[in-house]
Design a protein around this motif. Structure first.
Motif, PDB file in Angstrom:
ATOM      1  N   VAL A  42      -8.869   6.870   1.826  1.00 38.17           N
ATOM      2  CA  VAL A  42      -8.381   5.664   1.170  1.00 38.17           C
ATOM      3  C   VAL A  42      -9.081   5.498  -0.179  1.00 38.17           C
ATOM      4  O   VAL A  42     -10.188   5.994  -0.382  1.00 38.17           O
ATOM      5  CB  VAL A  42      -8.611   4.401   2.035  1.00 38.17           C
ATOM      6  N   ARG A  60       0.781  -6.359   5.706  1.00 39.54           N
ATOM      7  CA  ARG A  60       1.065  -6.015   4.315  1.00 39.54           C
ATOM      8  C   ARG A  60       2.017  -4.826   4.304  1.00 39.54           C
ATOM      9  O   ARG A  60       1.884  -3.930   5.148  1.00 39.54           O
ATOM     10  CB  ARG A  60      -0.241  -5.660   3.597  1.00 39.54           C
ATOM     11  N   ASP A 115      -2.722   4.573  -2.369  1.00 37.05           N
ATOM     12  CA  ASP A 115      -3.805   3.779  -1.787  1.00 37.05           C
ATOM     13  C   ASP A 115      -4.482   4.524  -0.644  1.00 37.05           C
ATOM     14  O   ASP A 115      -5.679   4.335  -0.395  1.00 37.05           O
ATOM     15  CB  ASP A 115      -3.253   2.444  -1.282  1.00 37.05           C
ATOM     16  N   TYR A 141       0.857  -1.177   0.000  1.00 38.03           N
ATOM     17  CA  TYR A 141       0.000   0.000   0.000  1.00 38.03           C
ATOM     18  C   TYR A 141       0.900   1.236   0.000  1.00 38.03           C
ATOM     19  O   TYR A 141       1.870   1.307   0.739  1.00 38.03           O
ATOM     20  CB  TYR A 141      -0.892   0.027   1.242  1.00 38.03           C
ATOM     21  N   ARG A 142       0.537   2.211  -0.812  1.00 36.74           N
ATOM     22  CA  ARG A 142       1.305   3.452  -0.892  1.00 36.74           C
ATOM     23  C   ARG A 142       0.554   4.544  -0.127  1.00 36.74           C
ATOM     24  O   ARG A 142      -0.566   4.888  -0.482  1.00 36.74           O
ATOM     25  CB  ARG A 142       1.515   3.850  -2.356  1.00 36.74           C
ATOM     26  N   MET A 180      -9.822  -0.292  -1.957  1.00 34.33           N
ATOM     27  CA  MET A 180      -9.211  -0.940  -0.795  1.00 34.33           C
ATOM     28  C   MET A 180     -10.273  -1.794  -0.107  1.00 34.33           C
ATOM     29  O   MET A 180     -11.395  -1.324   0.112  1.00 34.33           O
ATOM     30  CB  MET A 180      -8.659   0.101   0.187  1.00 34.33           C
ATOM     31  N   ASP A 230      -9.554  -3.665   5.394  1.00 37.45           N
ATOM     32  CA  ASP A 230      -8.293  -2.928   5.498  1.00 37.45           C
ATOM     33  C   ASP A 230      -8.549  -1.445   5.768  1.00 37.45           C
ATOM     34  O   ASP A 230      -7.831  -0.811   6.552  1.00 37.45           O
ATOM     35  CB  ASP A 230      -7.471  -3.083   4.218  1.00 37.45           C
ATOM     36  N   VAL A 246       3.600  -1.260   3.746  1.00 42.67           N
ATOM     37  CA  VAL A 246       3.055   0.084   3.557  1.00 42.67           C
ATOM     38  C   VAL A 246       4.234   1.024   3.323  1.00 42.67           C
ATOM     39  O   VAL A 246       5.147   1.097   4.153  1.00 42.67           O
ATOM     40  CB  VAL A 246       2.236   0.558   4.776  1.00 42.67           C
TER      41      VAL A 246
END
Length: 272
Positions: free
Chosen positions: A221, A58, A81, A28-29, A225, A229, A60
């Protein structure tokens, strides 16, 4: 000490890149509006991305951009993201499919006008604002520092572009350093950036005006997504103030008040 890679105008922690490669998951950015220098933003947000990694299971990555314009171009292209940005630009992000999940708690979102402590300017009364004063802003898209302070000055009968020599410096840090160095007479900024400056600079400056408040800085977000999350991200943000480790992260972000849950409707009336 964290090691960084400069890539396409954004600073990425190499550890985050390695983590992504090891896990096999697309990271995830987390896009952060370039309010301050990349190094300062990294020091502020990397501890948060580590907590998010641990809770999301995950990778990030912290990312930013060289300017507000480039940042919003990337938002429009859905490159991030999750994003931390100002209330005005939030509307543009919503058009690109981002949804607000949290915002800064407590302190009102206002713009401030700042002068050097040794300046003769103590307020916005006409006799003190001689024609030709140099007024500095970070970026045309900086909502509190530029849009709100411009709007406030105009509302009290001070035409900004007529009465001042307006200069832009790209970031909150840069405009405050320009004021401290004597390159401008007045600077538009917001309180968290002023608080983030070294103590000797803070003590050399003083606030002469503050705008009416707007909704606080949001985190949004992307709409693809997974809901689980998105909920986890929001919960992590809100829960930071509940633990010593979380409060330390907030202190490093100059946001001791933390975050609260939020939603799109709270930003519906924010406009230029």
């Amino acid at each position: 000490m964290a090691v960084f890679l400069m890539l396409a105008g954004a600073w990425l922690p190499l550890s985050g890149v390695a983590s992504a490669q090891a896990s096999g998951l697309t990271p995830y950015r987390f896009g952060v509006l370039p309010l301050q220098s990349p190094n300062k933003l990294a020091s502020m947000f990397l501890p948060l991305t580590k907590v998010l990694e641990d809770r999301l299971h995950r990778p990030v990555q912290f990312v930013t951009a060289p300017s507000f314009t480039v940042f919003m171009q990337r938002v429009a292209q859905r490159e991030y993201d999750m994003v931390y940005l100002n209330p005005l630009l939030c509307g543009e992000a919503q058009k690109s499919g981002y949804h607000v999940i949290a915002k800064i708690a407590g302190e009102p979102f206002t713009g401030i006008l700042v002068v050097r402590r040794d300046s003769h300017i103590t307020g916005l009364a006409a006799p003190q604002l001689q024609p030709g004063l140099r007024l500095g802003f970070p970026d045309p898209g900086a909502f509190a520092a530029t849009v709100m302070t411009r709007r406030y000055l105009e509302s009290i009968g001070i035409p900004v572009d007529k009465d001042f020599e307006v200069k832009y410096f790209g970031s909150q840090d840069s405009v405050l350093m320009a004021l401290y160095s004597g390159l401008v007479d007045i600077a538009g900024t917001w309180k968290p950036s002023l608080r983030s400056m070294p103590k000797h600079i803070q003590q050399s400056l003083r606030i002469i005006a503050e705008t009416p408040p707007q909704p606080q800085m949001p985190i949004a977000v992307r709409d693809d997504m997974p809901a689980g999350d998105a909920k986890t991200v929001a919960d992590v943000l809100v829960e930071l103030r509940d633990t010593p480790a979380g409060r330390q992260i907030l202190h490093g972000m100059n946001l001791p008040q933390g975050f609260v849950h939020s939603e799109d409707s709270q930003y519906a009336k924010v406009s230029r």
